[in-house]
Write an enzyme that holds these catalytic residues in place. Structure first.
Site, PDB file in Angstrom:
ATOM      1  N   LYS A  47       5.100  -6.492  10.790  1.00 34.57           N
ATOM      2  CA  LYS A  47       4.942  -5.102  10.344  1.00 34.57           C
ATOM      3  C   LYS A  47       3.617  -4.538  10.820  1.00 34.57           C
ATOM      4  O   LYS A  47       3.303  -3.385  10.610  1.00 34.57           O
ATOM      5  CB  LYS A  47       5.066  -5.012   8.813  1.00 34.57           C
ATOM      6  CG  LYS A  47       6.466  -5.393   8.324  1.00 34.57           C
ATOM      7  CD  LYS A  47       6.639  -5.085   6.837  1.00 34.57           C
ATOM      8  CE  LYS A  47       8.019  -5.430   6.365  1.00 34.57           C
ATOM      9  NZ  LYS A  47       8.217  -5.078   4.936  1.00 34.57           N
ATOM     10  N   LYS A  49       0.701  -4.876   9.800  1.00 33.21           N
ATOM     11  CA  LYS A  49      -0.346  -4.516   8.824  1.00 33.21           C
ATOM     12  C   LYS A  49      -0.283  -5.489   7.652  1.00 33.21           C
ATOM     13  O   LYS A  49       0.773  -6.051   7.355  1.00 33.21           O
ATOM     14  CB  LYS A  49      -0.135  -3.085   8.315  1.00 33.21           C
ATOM     15  CG  LYS A  49       1.170  -2.874   7.560  1.00 33.21           C
ATOM     16  CD  LYS A  49       1.413  -1.418   7.174  1.00 33.21           C
ATOM     17  CE  LYS A  49       2.717  -1.320   6.389  1.00 33.21           C
ATOM     18  NZ  LYS A  49       3.327  -0.034   6.412  1.00 33.21           N
TER      19      LYS A  49
END
Ligand code: C2G
Length: 128
Positions: A47, A49
């Protein structure tokens, strides 16, 4: 008695009412709700992050909800079909920001996109 098993996936960082309303409506689609929570590694690698809360804390919060029956780890984008088969899932539900993205699961179970709750997000809560 007939059990209708629902599954959903997410990060559930800085848990908020948008997440709750999603889980509540997902549960209402059946009689049993499984929630697959993304691991810290999955968040960073896939993702792009990291969550503010680590996996252990995000699991603890979701597990504390009466409407949640089972909690599993989400480690890969590609585990959904095996999860659906392994856990005998009848319904896959997720927010409509994913509209259409999981239609391939329709070969295995019902697929329901649930309208997102507006004006709340982990990004807003985090402030960055
Ligand atoms: N959600 C919502 N309303 C918001 C924010 C989130 O309904 N204001 C829903 C999302 O649509 C999702 C769930 O809450 O169904 C969890 O949201 P996130 O933690 O942001 O999950 P996401 O990053 O969409 O990860 O493999 C699927 C992914 O793991 C989904």
């Amino acid at each position: 008695s007939l059990m209708i098993k629902v599954i959903t996936y997410g990060t559930f960082d800085t848990f908020h009412y948008g997440h709750f309303f999603l889980l509540e409506r997902a549960k209402a689609l059946g009689t049993h709700l499984s929630v697959c929570i993304s691991t810290d590694e999955f968040n960073i690698q896939e993702k792009g992050k990291s969550a503010k809360l680590n996996f252990v804390d995000r699991v603890r919060i979701i597990k504390s909800l009466n409407i949640v029956d089972d909690v599993y780890a989400e480690k890969s984008w590609d585990q959904k079909i095996q999860d659906i088969l392994k856990y005998n899932i009848n319904v896959f539900a997720i927010g409509d920001d994913w509209e259409g993205k999981f239609d391939y699961l329709k070969s295995y179970c019902d697929v329901v996109y649930i309208p997102r709750t507006k004006h709340v997000s982990s990004t807003l809560i985090r402030g960055y």
